[in-house]
Design a protein around this motif. Sequence first.
Motif, short mmCIF file in Angstrom:
data_model
loop_
_atom_site.label_atom_id
_atom_site.label_comp_id
_atom_site.label_asym_id
_atom_site.label_seq_id
_atom_site.Cartn_x
_atom_site.Cartn_y
_atom_site.Cartn_z
N VAL A 358 -7.77 -10.37 34.86
CA VAL A 358 -8.82 -9.60 35.52
C VAL A 358 -9.61 -8.87 34.45
O VAL A 358 -9.04 -8.09 33.66
CB VAL A 358 -8.23 -8.61 36.54
CG1 VAL A 358 -9.35 -7.83 37.21
CG2 VAL A 358 -7.40 -9.35 37.58
N ILE A 359 -10.90 -9.13 34.39
CA ILE A 359 -11.76 -8.50 33.37
C ILE A 359 -11.99 -7.05 33.75
O ILE A 359 -12.58 -6.75 34.79
CB ILE A 359 -13.09 -9.26 33.24
CG1 ILE A 359 -12.81 -10.71 32.81
CG2 ILE A 359 -14.01 -8.57 32.26
CD1 ILE A 359 -14.05 -11.59 32.78
N VAL A 360 -11.51 -6.16 32.88
CA VAL A 360 -11.63 -4.73 33.13
C VAL A 360 -12.91 -4.17 32.53
O VAL A 360 -13.62 -3.37 33.15
CB VAL A 360 -10.40 -3.99 32.59
CG1 VAL A 360 -10.54 -2.49 32.80
CG2 VAL A 360 -9.13 -4.50 33.26
N SER A 361 -13.23 -4.58 31.29
CA SER A 361 -14.45 -4.09 30.63
C SER A 361 -14.86 -5.09 29.56
O SER A 361 -14.05 -5.90 29.09
CB SER A 361 -14.23 -2.71 30.01
OG SER A 361 -13.24 -2.77 28.99
N MET A 362 -16.13 -5.02 29.13
CA MET A 362 -16.67 -5.86 28.07
C MET A 362 -16.85 -5.00 26.82
O MET A 362 -17.32 -3.87 26.89
CB MET A 362 -18.02 -6.45 28.49
CG MET A 362 -17.97 -7.20 29.82
SD MET A 362 -16.97 -8.69 29.78
CE MET A 362 -18.03 -9.74 28.80
N GLY A 363 -16.46 -5.56 25.65
CA GLY A 363 -16.53 -4.80 24.40
C GLY A 363 -17.61 -5.30 23.47
O GLY A 363 -18.60 -5.92 23.89
N GLN A 364 -17.43 -5.07 22.14
CA GLN A 364 -18.41 -5.47 21.14
C GLN A 364 -18.28 -6.94 20.80
O GLN A 364 -17.26 -7.57 21.03
CB GLN A 364 -18.22 -4.62 19.87
CG GLN A 364 -18.42 -3.13 20.10
CD GLN A 364 -18.17 -2.34 18.83
OE1 GLN A 364 -17.69 -2.88 17.83
NE2 GLN A 364 -18.50 -1.06 18.86
N ARG A 365 -19.35 -7.47 20.20
CA ARG A 365 -19.35 -8.86 19.78
C ARG A 365 -18.88 -8.95 18.34
O ARG A 365 -19.05 -8.04 17.54
CB ARG A 365 -20.75 -9.47 19.91
CG ARG A 365 -21.21 -9.62 21.35
CD ARG A 365 -22.53 -10.37 21.40
NE ARG A 365 -22.42 -11.71 20.86
CZ ARG A 365 -22.00 -12.77 21.53
NH1 ARG A 365 -21.61 -12.64 22.80
NH2 ARG A 365 -21.94 -13.97 20.97
N GLY A 366 -18.26 -10.09 17.98
CA GLY A 366 -17.78 -10.31 16.63
C GLY A 366 -16.94 -11.58 16.59
O GLY A 366 -17.03 -12.43 17.47
N VAL A 367 -16.12 -11.68 15.54
CA VAL A 367 -15.25 -12.84 15.37
C VAL A 367 -13.99 -12.62 16.20
O VAL A 367 -13.30 -11.60 16.04
CB VAL A 367 -14.90 -13.06 13.89
CG1 VAL A 367 -13.97 -14.26 13.74
CG2 VAL A 367 -16.17 -13.26 13.07
N LEU A 368 -13.68 -13.59 17.06
CA LEU A 368 -12.53 -13.47 17.94
C LEU A 368 -11.50 -14.54 17.61
O LEU A 368 -11.85 -15.69 17.32
CB LEU A 368 -12.96 -13.64 19.41
CG LEU A 368 -13.91 -12.59 19.98
CD1 LEU A 368 -14.29 -12.96 21.41
CD2 LEU A 368 -13.28 -11.21 19.94
N ILE A 369 -10.23 -14.13 17.63
CA ILE A 369 -9.11 -15.07 17.50
C ILE A 369 -8.05 -14.67 18.51
O ILE A 369 -8.03 -13.53 18.99
CB ILE A 369 -8.51 -15.05 16.07
CG1 ILE A 369 -7.98 -13.65 15.74
CG2 ILE A 369 -9.51 -15.54 15.05
CD1 ILE A 369 -7.21 -13.60 14.43
N PRO A 370 -7.15 -15.59 18.86
CA PRO A 370 -6.06 -15.20 19.76
C PRO A 370 -5.18 -14.12 19.15
O PRO A 370 -4.92 -14.12 17.94
CB PRO A 370 -5.28 -16.51 19.96
CG PRO A 370 -6.27 -17.58 19.67
CD PRO A 370 -7.15 -17.03 18.59
#
Length: 432
Positions: A358-370
């Motif tokens: 469940v998506i609670v909030s949206m954050g900043q953009r950047g490089v994402l990894i697991p």
Amino acid sequence: MVRAAARLPLFFLAASLVAGFLLRAPRSQRVDSEAARQSPRARTAVAATGELVKSLRIGGTIGTLRSAAIRAPELRGSHVVGWAVLTLVRLADAGSSVEAGDVVAEFELKRLEDHIADLQSYVTQAQASLRKRRSEIRILQGAWQHEALRARAESAKAVLGLPTAEVLSAIEAEILRMAAAVARARGKRQAEVERLRALVIAADLGYFDVWIRKELLHIERHSRDYKRLRMKTPIGGMVIRETIFNRSGEYAQVKAGDRINSGALFMRIADTSQMVVRAMVNQVDARTIRVGNRAVVQLDAYPGLRFSGHVAEMAALASPRRGTRSAGRMFIRQIPVRILIEDKDKRVLPGLSASVDVIVSMGQRGVLIPREALQHETGQQAGTFVRVAEGGEYRKRHIAVQGLSDTEALIRSGLAPGEQVLLKGLPRDQRR
């Protein structure tokens, strides 16, 4: 010659050992090569640019937003005629699709048909008896009417003879007056008899009439029950058979021939056009969820398969956690929620286990990894690092983490989009 003969067995023994070694060598090499081919590959992920999404992961079970429970009909008067238990003779196949109004189950009809036929024969006999009784009453009424006319005639004759009493002797006059009094008394008695006879006739005919109407209502009630024994679904959807204890004492899926108690649940119709995930959220986490929050649904049966959805319902009251019997754990409260799956897929079946982010909030953009790729070390080089694929090896590289969600990490520095990172463990040939 003797020495040569003695050396022959030793020669053959050595030759057999060499041959055995040569025969075994290819097999061992083949086993080693197969083991190398079957060794597990390292799990990796590619760093990508995106927006860090903070989510809450919950587990639940796939269900339907709308369903109909099909229960065995409760027949009126079942305790009298022995219909507290009904026998299934036909029902829809499990997993089949039905439309609203389709017959999904049929119980034994023969016994009820025979009972209705018996009642109809009783009513026919009662109606014939009523007609016969009315004919008999008409005959009796004719005789009673003749008797009443004679009594009135005698009374009138006695009354008409009273004026002659003046010319008669005292004894004859008294006899005449007494006869007139008797005639009047007989007339009154006859009137009372006629009134009572009318009441008896009305009661007699009324009894037959009430009994016939009661049996006609009895037939009408069973006629409605007859229609209910052929059960129709109120909605369209997929047929789900329930499990019951059958006559063999086994807990099995209901089938034709089973005996079902009146009112017992034996089938469900699931409207698969709208599928949901039924889940429980801890009371602490429930404050972060709102109706309408976006969600991503994954099925345990199909890893990697994702569906879009949103929180459709949240219960107003919390309930104790299931399976908590101790007094301390009774304080652990959970709130039921339903997540509506927006995508349509035939693989989404009721009863499957699922996990929901469940998506609670949206954050900043950047490089994402697991988040699984992050590793930590202590000591002089304390910090967070990942293993990056470089030149056929996975080399350690320290990174700076800007933010975390339940499943992903936002990297501030140390990693570029497109680089491949190791998720878990290290290949055996690179362990040092």
